[in-house]
Design a protein around this motif. Structure first.
Motif, mmCIF file in Angstrom:
data_model
loop_
_atom_site.group_PDB
_atom_site.id
_atom_site.type_symbol
_atom_site.label_atom_id
_atom_site.label_comp_id
_atom_site.label_asym_id
_atom_site.label_seq_id
_atom_site.Cartn_x
_atom_site.Cartn_y
_atom_site.Cartn_z
ATOM 1 N N VAL A 112 18.860 11.219 50.318
ATOM 2 C CA VAL A 112 18.850 10.356 49.132
ATOM 3 C C VAL A 112 19.195 11.218 47.918
ATOM 4 O O VAL A 112 18.426 12.082 47.510
ATOM 5 N N THR A 113 20.348 10.960 47.357
ATOM 6 C CA THR A 113 20.829 11.818 46.260
ATOM 7 C C THR A 113 20.798 11.141 44.902
ATOM 8 O O THR A 113 20.865 11.810 43.872
ATOM 9 N N ASN A 114 20.690 9.834 44.893
ATOM 10 C CA ASN A 114 20.718 9.101 43.621
ATOM 11 C C ASN A 114 19.363 8.452 43.388
ATOM 12 O O ASN A 114 19.144 7.301 43.748
ATOM 13 N N ILE A 115 18.433 9.213 42.806
ATOM 14 C CA ILE A 115 17.091 8.693 42.586
ATOM 15 C C ILE A 115 16.552 9.146 41.235
ATOM 16 O O ILE A 115 16.702 10.301 40.842
ATOM 17 N N HIS A 116 15.938 8.192 40.525
ATOM 18 C CA HIS A 116 15.384 8.463 39.200
ATOM 19 C C HIS A 116 13.996 7.841 39.079
ATOM 20 O O HIS A 116 13.676 6.882 39.785
ATOM 21 N N ILE A 117 13.195 8.388 38.174
ATOM 22 C CA ILE A 117 11.866 7.850 37.875
ATOM 23 C C ILE A 117 11.795 7.542 36.382
ATOM 24 O O ILE A 117 12.408 8.232 35.558
ATOM 25 N N TRP A 118 11.051 6.508 36.031
ATOM 26 C CA TRP A 118 10.994 6.028 34.652
ATOM 27 C C TRP A 118 10.044 6.872 33.812
ATOM 28 O O TRP A 118 8.941 7.221 34.231
ATOM 29 N N ASP A 119 10.505 7.192 32.604
ATOM 30 C CA ASP A 119 9.677 7.879 31.612
ATOM 31 C C ASP A 119 9.160 6.821 30.645
ATOM 32 O O ASP A 119 9.930 6.227 29.888
ATOM 33 N N TYR A 120 7.849 6.562 30.698
ATOM 34 C CA TYR A 120 7.260 5.483 29.901
ATOM 35 C C TYR A 120 7.211 5.807 28.415
ATOM 36 O O TYR A 120 7.029 4.905 27.596
ATOM 37 N N GLU A 121 7.356 7.056 28.058
ATOM 38 C CA GLU A 121 7.385 7.432 26.643
ATOM 39 C C GLU A 121 8.820 7.498 26.132
ATOM 40 O O GLU A 121 9.144 6.974 25.058
ATOM 41 N N GLY A 122 9.688 8.115 26.916
ATOM 42 C CA GLY A 122 11.089 8.213 26.514
ATOM 43 C C GLY A 122 11.860 6.926 26.735
ATOM 44 O O GLY A 122 12.984 6.770 26.234
ATOM 45 N N LEU A 123 11.268 5.989 27.507
ATOM 46 C CA LEU A 123 11.889 4.695 27.804
ATOM 47 C C LEU A 123 13.261 4.864 28.445
ATOM 48 O O LEU A 123 14.240 4.215 28.052
ATOM 49 N N GLU A 124 13.315 5.741 29.433
ATOM 50 C CA GLU A 124 14.563 5.956 30.154
ATOM 51 C C GLU A 124 14.253 6.511 31.543
ATOM 52 O O GLU A 124 13.174 7.065 31.794
ATOM 53 N N PHE A 125 15.208 6.346 32.448
ATOM 54 C CA PHE A 125 15.078 6.943 33.770
ATOM 55 C C PHE A 125 15.504 8.406 33.697
ATOM 56 O O PHE A 125 16.496 8.733 33.040
ATOM 57 N N VAL A 126 14.752 9.252 34.396
ATOM 58 C CA VAL A 126 15.096 10.670 34.456
ATOM 59 C C VAL A 126 15.304 11.044 35.919
ATOM 60 O O VAL A 126 14.639 10.504 36.810
ATOM 61 N N PRO A 127 16.240 11.929 36.203
ATOM 62 C CA PRO A 127 16.526 12.291 37.600
ATOM 63 C C PRO A 127 15.351 12.999 38.261
ATOM 64 O O PRO A 127 14.613 13.744 37.610
ATOM 65 N N VAL A 128 15.190 12.752 39.562
ATOM 66 C CA VAL A 128 14.148 13.416 40.346
ATOM 67 C C VAL A 128 14.808 14.562 41.108
ATOM 68 O O VAL A 128 15.642 14.332 41.991
ATOM 69 N N VAL A 129 14.438 15.775 40.746
ATOM 70 C CA VAL A 129 14.995 16.977 41.370
ATOM 71 C C VAL A 129 13.836 17.902 41.731
ATOM 72 O O VAL A 129 12.923 18.116 40.924
ATOM 73 N N GLY A 130 13.854 18.445 42.934
ATOM 74 C CA GLY A 130 12.814 19.376 43.335
ATOM 75 C C GLY A 130 11.467 18.709 43.551
ATOM 76 O O GLY A 130 11.350 17.484 43.581
ATOM 77 N N LYS A 131 10.443 19.543 43.703
ATOM 78 C CA LYS A 131 9.091 19.057 43.980
ATOM 79 C C LYS A 131 8.168 19.424 42.826
ATOM 80 O O LYS A 131 8.214 20.543 42.323
ATOM 81 N N GLU A 132 7.342 18.479 42.427
ATOM 82 C CA GLU A 132 6.436 18.708 41.306
ATOM 83 C C GLU A 132 5.087 18.074 41.596
ATOM 84 O O GLU A 132 5.010 16.903 41.964
ATOM 85 N N VAL A 133 4.026 18.868 41.432
ATOM 86 C CA VAL A 133 2.656 18.391 41.604
ATOM 87 C C VAL A 133 2.002 18.330 40.232
ATOM 88 O O VAL A 133 1.869 19.350 39.546
ATOM 89 N N LEU A 134 1.622 17.132 39.820
ATOM 90 C CA LEU A 134 0.987 16.907 38.526
ATOM 91 C C LEU A 134 -0.467 16.569 38.801
ATOM 92 O O LEU A 134 -0.778 15.490 39.313
ATOM 93 N N SER A 135 -1.377 17.478 38.466
ATOM 94 C CA SER A 135 -2.768 17.312 38.870
ATOM 95 C C SER A 135 -3.727 17.646 37.736
ATOM 96 O O SER A 135 -3.310 18.085 36.657
ATOM 97 N N GLY A 136 -5.020 17.449 38.010
ATOM 98 C CA GLY A 136 -6.035 17.700 36.996
ATOM 99 C C GLY A 136 -6.107 16.547 36.030
ATOM 100 O O GLY A 136 -6.223 15.385 36.423
ATOM 101 N N ASN A 137 -6.007 16.853 34.750
ATOM 102 C CA ASN A 137 -5.939 15.814 33.723
ATOM 103 C C ASN A 137 -4.470 15.454 33.515
ATOM 104 O O ASN A 137 -3.685 16.266 33.026
#
Length: 389
Positions: A112-137
């Motif tokens: 899957v090469t064409n995938i984006h996730i929505w930025d609720y603050e920037g109000l735009e889709f941003v590309p999903v590249v690599g792996k990211e763990v968002l944890s804690g607060n």
């Protein structure tokens, strides 16, 4: 050269993982093995895992195991073909007014090469590249929307971790939302059986209607969505008990403040105990068999809570027994605990508009419970495999 498929295989998974962090040496490993075997069998292109009670019931002590759980999952052989990931873990239990203990885990295969996730603050889709763990607060993370449910919806509870986390995705120009939700449980079997529907059912209904209206009226463009998590939907306990104790005699035991603490139903012909109910006791004389017989199909007529949302939410056909509460004894993975009336708490639901996204290949999407004979904690994991255009 392989022909590009006209669809994306999407696997949605919901799992209340509270139990597995209490026993990381055995139960967590069993959970991972069953989960990875399912991923291998179904081979999704996009894998969405919604977890509830991340860190366990005693999260102050067992939250430490979550990091190792994620590391093990990412490093496992079965996950190496997923070259992109976004993992959201709401772990900051010191933020009492924000903490939900929800975990949204998303994995995307390298095909899957064409995938984006929505930025609720920037109000735009941003590309999903690599792996990211968002944890804690994760309050400052802008590629998700998170909310804890207002206390007013559940006045009988002093504090809880219930709420939702929403993400929005664009896969090859197909846009949809994925929402992880955790609603309130039944605090007492005695109270739950008093009315039909129960007071707990009514509280869940008000909260879910409130949440759905929030999605309808917010400022974001409307898109189809999948809502999956631990809804804590329960069977109509009042009417089910009538069925289970037909012709039985009830005897009540009073406790503190002269309130009913136990109800024992005995058969009027031989005096055998048919059913015992306490605040956290639900023990039928034929407990496992009566609730798993014919995959629990006879129980579905008492599964009435979803009917309140029939005009806005759908679900694939249920052909499996109740998902909760299973034994937390690793040697009794197929047995129900005798604490609550078994119920279909864990669900994968969707709006009618999502049907327009499904690729029709003539096959019914798979909707099932995994780990039937393996200890997965008190909740079994639910999976829904479908193909999106």
């Amino acid at each position: 050269m392989a022909t590009q498929r006209p669809y994306t295989k999407v696997l949605l998974v919901t799992a209340n993982v509270g139990s597995i962090f209490e026993d990381p040496e055995k139960m967590l490993k069993m959970w991972l093995a069953e989960f990875l075997a399912t991923v291998k069998r179904l081979e999704p292109d996009f894998l969405a895992v919604h977890c509830q009670e991340v860190g366990g019931k005693n999260y102050e002590e067992s939250m430490q195991h979550v990091n190792q759980f994620i590391k093990t999952l990412l490093a496992s052989d079965g996950m190496q073909s997923f070259d992109k990931a976004r993992i959201f873990l709401d772990e900051d239990f010191t933020a009492v007014d924000k903490f939900t203990a929800l975990g949204n885990l998303y994995f995307i295969r390298d095909t899957v090469t064409n995938i984006h996730i929505w930025d609720y603050e920037g109000l735009e889709f941003v590309p999903v590249v690599g792996k990211e763990v968002l944890s804690g607060n994760i309050e400052g993370v802008t590629i998700k929307e998170k909310a804890k449910f207002p206390q007013e919806f559940f006045p009988d509870f002093k504090w809880s971790r219930k709420g939702f986390i929403r993400t929005r995705w664009n896969i090859c120009n197909t846009i949809f939302d994925l929402i992880n939700i955790h609603l309130f449980h039944d605090a007492s079997n005695i109270i739950a059986m008093e009315t039909s529907p129960s007071v707990y059912s009514e509280n869940r209904r008000r909260t879910l209607i409130h949440t759905l209206k929030r999605f309808e009226t917010d400022d974001y463009t409307k898109h189809p969505f999948f809502l999956f998590g631990d809804f804590n939907f329960r069977l109509d306990t009042h009417d089910l008990i009538k069925k289970l104790t037909d012709k039985a005699i009830a005897q009540q035991t009073l406790g503190k403040k002269n309130e009913v603490s136990k109800i024992m139903y005995t058969a009027n012909d031989n005096g055998k105990v048919v059913l015992t109910i306490g605040k956290k006791d639900f023990d039928h004389m034929n407990h496992n068999n009566v609730f798993s017989n014919n995959n629990g199909q006879w129980l579905l007529k008492y599964d009435r809570e979803p009917s309140a949302y029939k005009d806005c939410l759908s679900e694939h056909e249920i052909m499996f027994p109740p998902s909760y509460p299973f034994s937390e004894d690793v040697s009794e993975g197929a047995s129900y605990m005798k604490t609550r009336c078994p119920a279909y708490c864990d669900r994968i639901m969707f709006t009618d508009s999502t049907k327009d996204l499904l690729y029709d290949d003539g096959q019914t999407p798979e909707y099932n419970m995994i780990g039937s004979n393996v200890c997965m904690g008190d909740h079994k994991v639910h999976v829904n495999l479908m193909c999106l255009c």
